[in-house]
Design a protein around this motif. Sequence first.
Motif, PDB file in Angstrom:
ATOM      1  N   MET A  33       0.825  -1.177   0.000  1.00 20.12           N
ATOM      2  CA  MET A  33       0.000   0.000   0.000  1.00 20.12           C
ATOM      3  C   MET A  33       0.876   1.248   0.000  1.00 20.12           C
ATOM      4  N   GLY A  34       1.997   1.161   0.661  1.00 23.15           N
ATOM      5  CA  GLY A  34       2.886   2.314   0.699  1.00 23.15           C
ATOM      6  C   GLY A  34       3.439   2.652  -0.680  1.00 23.15           C
ATOM      7  N   TYR A  35       3.810   1.637  -1.445  1.00 20.77           N
ATOM      8  CA  TYR A  35       4.318   1.870  -2.789  1.00 20.77           C
ATOM      9  C   TYR A  35       3.230   2.434  -3.698  1.00 20.77           C
ATOM     10  N   THR A  36       2.019   1.937  -3.538  1.00 18.88           N
ATOM     11  CA  THR A  36       0.916   2.445  -4.353  1.00 18.88           C
ATOM     12  C   THR A  36       0.653   3.908  -4.050  1.00 18.88           C
ATOM     13  N   TYR A  37       0.621   4.252  -2.772  1.00 21.98           N
ATOM     14  CA  TYR A  37       0.397   5.652  -2.397  1.00 21.98           C
ATOM     15  C   TYR A  37       1.525   6.531  -2.928  1.00 21.98           C
ATOM     16  N   SER A  38       2.760   6.052  -2.829  1.00 23.11           N
ATOM     17  CA  SER A  38       3.886   6.833  -3.324  1.00 23.11           C
ATOM     18  C   SER A  38       3.833   7.012  -4.834  1.00 23.11           C
ATOM     19  N   SER A  39       3.346   6.008  -5.538  1.00 24.35           N
ATOM     20  CA  SER A  39       3.326   6.102  -6.999  1.00 24.35           C
ATOM     21  C   SER A  39       2.214   7.002  -7.518  1.00 24.35           C
ATOM     22  N   ILE A  40       1.104   7.133  -6.781  1.00 31.29           N
ATOM     23  CA  ILE A  40       0.022   8.002  -7.261  1.00 31.29           C
ATOM     24  C   ILE A  40      -0.004   9.338  -6.540  1.00 31.29           C
ATOM     25  N   TRP A  41       1.003   9.626  -5.708  1.00 30.95           N
ATOM     26  CA  TRP A  41       1.029  10.861  -4.947  1.00 30.95           C
ATOM     27  C   TRP A  41       1.042  12.078  -5.859  1.00 30.95           C
ATOM     28  N   GLY A  42       1.739  11.993  -6.962  1.00 30.53           N
ATOM     29  CA  GLY A  42       1.815  13.122  -7.889  1.00 30.53           C
ATOM     30  C   GLY A  42       0.455  13.499  -8.459  1.00 30.53           C
ATOM     31  N   ILE A  43      -0.351  12.515  -8.788  1.00 30.92           N
ATOM     32  CA  ILE A  43      -1.682  12.777  -9.319  1.00 30.92           C
ATOM     33  C   ILE A  43      -2.569  13.383  -8.235  1.00 30.92           C
ATOM     34  N   LEU A  44      -2.490  12.858  -7.024  1.00 36.59           N
ATOM     35  CA  LEU A  44      -3.275  13.401  -5.917  1.00 36.59           C
ATOM     36  C   LEU A  44      -2.844  14.823  -5.580  1.00 36.59           C
ATOM     37  N   PHE A  45      -1.562  15.106  -5.697  1.00 38.00           N
ATOM     38  CA  PHE A  45      -1.054  16.426  -5.383  1.00 38.00           C
ATOM     39  C   PHE A  45      -1.680  17.490  -6.289  1.00 38.00           C
ATOM     40  N   VAL A  46      -1.814  17.193  -7.564  1.00 36.92           N
ATOM     41  CA  VAL A  46      -2.415  18.139  -8.496  1.00 36.92           C
ATOM     42  C   VAL A  46      -3.864  18.431  -8.108  1.00 36.92           C
ATOM     43  N   ALA A  47      -4.619  17.403  -7.780  1.00 36.33           N
ATOM     44  CA  ALA A  47      -6.015  17.598  -7.396  1.00 36.33           C
ATOM     45  C   ALA A  47      -6.126  18.413  -6.108  1.00 36.33           C
ATOM     46  N   ILE A  48      -5.275  18.143  -5.151  1.00 37.26           N
ATOM     47  CA  ILE A  48      -5.321  18.872  -3.883  1.00 37.26           C
ATOM     48  C   ILE A  48      -4.951  20.334  -4.085  1.00 37.26           C
TER      49      ILE A  48
END
Length: 80
Positions: A1-16
Amino acid sequence: MGYTYSSIWGILFVAIVFYGIISQIPLVHQLPILLPKVQDPWFLLYISLFIVTYTRDMVDFIRSDHGSFGKWWNDPKKFG
């Protein structure tokens, strides 16, 4: 789960960031925040969504063998 969160963090950052910027635009330009008045028919939509959401949360809480209405009412995770 940690790797998944790290890999999609960039996409979430844009939305936030967009959510943070767009929500501040009315305040910067001194525009009123558009919320419906109680007399407005659209107010029924907001109040019904509020009631349905908390009713569903209460029913799910009680059905999951956590207890009763009193335990749901005092549950600190209800608002967060």
